[in-house]
Design an enzyme around this catalytic site. Structure first.
Site, short mmCIF file in Angstrom:
data_model
loop_
_atom_site.label_atom_id
_atom_site.label_comp_id
_atom_site.label_asym_id
_atom_site.label_seq_id
_atom_site.Cartn_x
_atom_site.Cartn_y
_atom_site.Cartn_z
N CYS A 10 -2.47 -32.36 -50.54
CA CYS A 10 -1.83 -33.46 -49.81
C CYS A 10 -0.66 -34.01 -50.62
O CYS A 10 -0.84 -34.85 -51.51
CB CYS A 10 -2.85 -34.56 -49.53
SG CYS A 10 -2.14 -35.95 -48.66
N CYS A 57 -0.13 -37.73 -50.43
CA CYS A 57 -1.07 -38.55 -51.21
C CYS A 57 -0.71 -38.54 -52.68
O CYS A 57 -0.78 -39.55 -53.36
CB CYS A 57 -2.50 -38.02 -51.11
SG CYS A 57 -3.02 -37.51 -49.52
N ASP A 58 -0.39 -37.36 -53.19
CA ASP A 58 -0.32 -37.18 -54.65
C ASP A 58 1.09 -36.93 -55.18
O ASP A 58 1.29 -36.87 -56.40
CB ASP A 58 -1.23 -36.01 -55.06
CG ASP A 58 -2.67 -36.24 -54.64
OD1 ASP A 58 -3.08 -37.41 -54.66
OD2 ASP A 58 -3.36 -35.28 -54.29
#
Ligand code: NDP
Length: 315
Positions: free
Chosen positions: A136, A139-140
């Site tokens: 992701c 997300c990261d």
């Protein structure tokens, strides 16, 4: 171990499950929702959602999921942060057991367990999970500002992830196993136009290396041909974008699944192969995989369940 009864059990959250819960609770069916181990589903891992109608300025994924969840609670849905571990659909009412061994006896079940990102299957992916390996980017990606990263895959997701990362990272390698991208033309063009994205065609990752986290990847190009070559790339982040698999393992053998594990539904309905069991969202949708489509099938599953209960009220 406790045992309780419900007219509607919703297994899984996300836009499909919560929407099913809104409709079922407004129909006075008092649904119980088991959210699973990722309450809110995949959208809680995204940042901005720009294509869900009703949010002209866009909305953060977790915020939107929280709003749909609260809408279901408002009408009396009972939402539990638990997982259903096994189901028995061989006879009605259906017996479902949660992770604590508590039993739910359900007149109808709506499955909305979603899908999860695929991994290559390398042992190094496990070794470096959370230490440089991610599925992701939104997300990261933040952790890789001004660093080098790689994205694996040649579809729209991979291109989208690579483009997003290219705004943060110093350099992005896009590792593609074929000699072409499968992504839509517009995405391909955007990727090719980005100076800090380098596409490695006909390349496969065979391993990762690094002391305390990912420091690089071992790549083989043109595997099995006379031009086969082995080389390493230096990266801090390794992102998978090679598609998704439906979260349907516990239903294997209980309802009909297709070859990829997606739940088969009948025609333009949410009916599965077992009367009284319905499927909504990505677990039954290999094609569209969109939040709005999932919400739509969640609505339809609740309406299908309501109709089913009316037709079988005398049993
Ligand atoms: P896709 O199935 O479209 O693409 C998966 C990619 O991963 C392919 O390039 C495939 O390679 C590659 N791949 C699969 N397995 C491996 C492996 N073991 N090793 C290396 N590479 C592998 O999945 P997506 O998630 O990209 O997209 C799914 C659907 O969602 C599509 O219909 C897509 O159009 C849509 N989508 C649309 C978006 C948008 O419009 N903005 C954004 C994201 C997704 P190969 O080609 O060789 O099979």
């Amino acid at each position: 171990m406790s045992e309780e009864k419900t007219k509607v059990l919703v297994i899984g959250s996300g836009p499909a499950g919560y929407t099913a819960a809104i409709y079922a609770s407004r129909a006075n069916l008092h649904p119980i929702v088991f959210e699973g181990n990722q309450p809110g589903g995949q959208l809680t891992q995204t940042t901005e959602i720009e294509n869900f109608p009703g949010y002209p300025e866009g909305v953060q994924g977790p915020e939107m999921m929280d709003q749909i969840r609260r809408q279901a609670l408002r009408f009396g849905a009972e939402i539990r942060p638990r997982t259903i571990e096994s189901v028995d659909f061989s006879k009605r009412p259906f017996r479902c057991v949660d992770e604590k061994g508590d039993v739910i006896i359900a007149d109808t079940v709506i499955i909305s367990t979603g899908a999860s990102a695929r991994y290559l299957g390398l042992s190094d992916e496990e070794k470096y999970r959370g230490l440089g390996v991610s599925a992701c980017a939104t997300c990261d990606g933040f952790f890789y500002r001004k660093k080098n990263v790689a994205v694996v895959g040649g579809g729209d997701t991979a291109c989208e992830e690579a483009l997003y990362l290219s705004t943060l990272a110093n350099k992005v390698y896009l590792i593609v196993r074929k000699n072409y991208l499968r992504a839509s033309d517009v995405m391909q063009k955007r990727v090719r136009d980005k100076e800090n994205i380098e596409i490695l065609f006909e390349c496969n990752t065979v391993g990762l290396f690094g002391e305390d986290g990912v420091e690089g990847a071992h790549i083989v190009s043109k595997k099995g041909t006379p031009e086969e070559d082995h080389f390493d790339i230096e990266i801090d982040g390794f992102f998978l974008a090679i598609g998704h698999k439906p979260n349907t393992e516990i239903f294997n053998g209980q309802i009909e699944l297709d070859a990829e594990g997606y739940i088969k539904v009948q025609g333009n309905t949410t009916h599965t192969s077992v009367p009284g069991v319905f499927a909504a969202g990505d677990c039954a949708d290999p094609r569209y995989r969109q939040a709005i489509a999932a919400a739509g099938t969640g609505c339809r599953a609740a309406l299908d369940a309501e109709k089913f209960l009316m037709e079988h009220s005398e049993e």
